[in-house]
Design a protein around this motif. Structure first.
Motif, short mmCIF file in Angstrom:
data_model
loop_
_atom_site.label_atom_id
_atom_site.label_comp_id
_atom_site.label_asym_id
_atom_site.label_seq_id
_atom_site.Cartn_x
_atom_site.Cartn_y
_atom_site.Cartn_z
N LEU A 95 -39.55 9.52 -27.81
CA LEU A 95 -39.38 8.75 -26.58
C LEU A 95 -39.09 9.64 -25.38
O LEU A 95 -38.41 10.67 -25.50
N HIS A 96 -39.59 9.21 -24.24
CA HIS A 96 -39.44 9.89 -22.96
C HIS A 96 -39.16 8.80 -21.93
O HIS A 96 -39.41 7.62 -22.19
N GLU A 97 -38.70 9.17 -20.77
CA GLU A 97 -38.45 8.18 -19.72
C GLU A 97 -39.69 7.33 -19.45
O GLU A 97 -39.59 6.13 -19.18
N ASN A 98 -40.89 7.92 -19.53
CA ASN A 98 -42.13 7.18 -19.30
C ASN A 98 -42.24 5.93 -20.16
O ASN A 98 -42.76 4.91 -19.72
N ASP A 99 -41.78 6.01 -21.39
CA ASP A 99 -41.88 4.86 -22.29
C ASP A 99 -41.04 3.69 -21.79
O ASP A 99 -41.46 2.54 -21.86
N PHE A 100 -39.89 3.99 -21.25
CA PHE A 100 -39.03 2.93 -20.73
C PHE A 100 -39.52 2.42 -19.39
O PHE A 100 -39.36 1.23 -19.08
N ILE A 101 -40.14 3.28 -18.59
CA ILE A 101 -40.77 2.83 -17.35
C ILE A 101 -41.86 1.81 -17.70
O ILE A 101 -41.93 0.73 -17.10
N MET A 102 -42.70 2.14 -18.66
CA MET A 102 -43.75 1.21 -19.08
C MET A 102 -43.16 -0.08 -19.63
O MET A 102 -43.66 -1.17 -19.34
N ALA A 103 -42.11 0.01 -20.41
CA ALA A 103 -41.49 -1.18 -21.00
C ALA A 103 -41.04 -2.16 -19.91
O ALA A 103 -41.33 -3.35 -19.97
N VAL A 104 -40.36 -1.64 -18.91
CA VAL A 104 -39.86 -2.51 -17.83
C VAL A 104 -41.03 -3.10 -17.04
O VAL A 104 -41.03 -4.28 -16.69
N LYS A 105 -42.04 -2.30 -16.77
CA LYS A 105 -43.21 -2.80 -16.04
C LYS A 105 -43.97 -3.84 -16.87
O LYS A 105 -44.45 -4.84 -16.33
N LEU A 106 -44.06 -3.65 -18.17
CA LEU A 106 -44.71 -4.64 -19.04
C LEU A 106 -43.92 -5.95 -19.06
O LEU A 106 -44.51 -7.03 -19.07
N ASP A 107 -42.60 -5.85 -19.06
CA ASP A 107 -41.78 -7.06 -19.01
C ASP A 107 -42.09 -7.86 -17.75
O ASP A 107 -42.21 -9.09 -17.79
N ARG A 108 -42.24 -7.18 -16.63
CA ARG A 108 -42.56 -7.86 -15.38
C ARG A 108 -43.94 -8.51 -15.43
O ARG A 108 -44.13 -9.61 -14.93
N ILE A 109 -44.89 -7.82 -16.04
CA ILE A 109 -46.23 -8.39 -16.18
C ILE A 109 -46.17 -9.66 -17.03
O ILE A 109 -46.80 -10.66 -16.71
N SER A 110 -45.42 -9.62 -18.12
CA SER A 110 -45.36 -10.80 -19.00
C SER A 110 -44.78 -12.00 -18.26
O SER A 110 -45.25 -13.12 -18.44
N GLU A 111 -43.79 -11.77 -17.43
CA GLU A 111 -43.22 -12.86 -16.64
C GLU A 111 -44.26 -13.42 -15.68
O GLU A 111 -44.36 -14.63 -15.50
N GLY A 112 -45.06 -12.57 -15.08
CA GLY A 112 -46.09 -13.01 -14.15
C GLY A 112 -47.19 -13.82 -14.82
O GLY A 112 -47.70 -14.78 -14.26
#
Length: 122
Positions: A95-112
């Motif tokens: 794991l790297h910070e990039n993985d968590f950046i993607m996770a948070v962005k994916l969560d926002r997409i799912s809400e949309g």
């Protein structure tokens, strides 16, 4: 983690960087609490729920566009009413910070996706 992960952009990972320790991964996971640490904290995973195949497919399409824009390559599977996403930085086998950046962005997409499906048509 001065700014929120959602405000950041993935940076190219060239390898040679140590992957997060389980403690570091858990600290980052506080901004992505619906994600689970897996395989001795070498990847994170989340299963999203949707009302039907169309919503799941819409999420996967948006997730693919995001991944391309961010230069990240998640493992995604989906079917009727669900999508599962697994993230890790393959070059460092963890794991790297990039993985968590993607996770948070994916969560926002799912809400949309869910919000868009709930809007009246026409």
């Amino acid at each position: 983690m001065a700014s929120t992960l959602a405000e950041k952009t993935c940076t190219p990972c060239r390898g040679g960087v140590p992957p997060f320790t389980p403690e570091e991964a858990e600290a980052y996971r506080t901004q992505a609490p619906d994600w689970s640490l897996m395989d001795d904290a070498t990847r994170i995973e989340r299963r999203y729920r949707f009302k039907d195949f169309g919503e799941a497919f819409a999420f996967v399409m948006r997730a693919g566009e995001l991944a391309k824009a961010q230069g990240h390559h998640p493992d995604i599977s989906f079917g009727w009413g669900y999508a599962s996403v697994s993230l890790r930085t393959k070059k460092i086998k963890g794991l790297h910070e990039n993985d968590f950046i993607m996770a948070v962005k994916l969560d926002r997409i799912s809400e949309g996706v869910v919000e868009a499906a709930a809007r009246p048509k026409g």
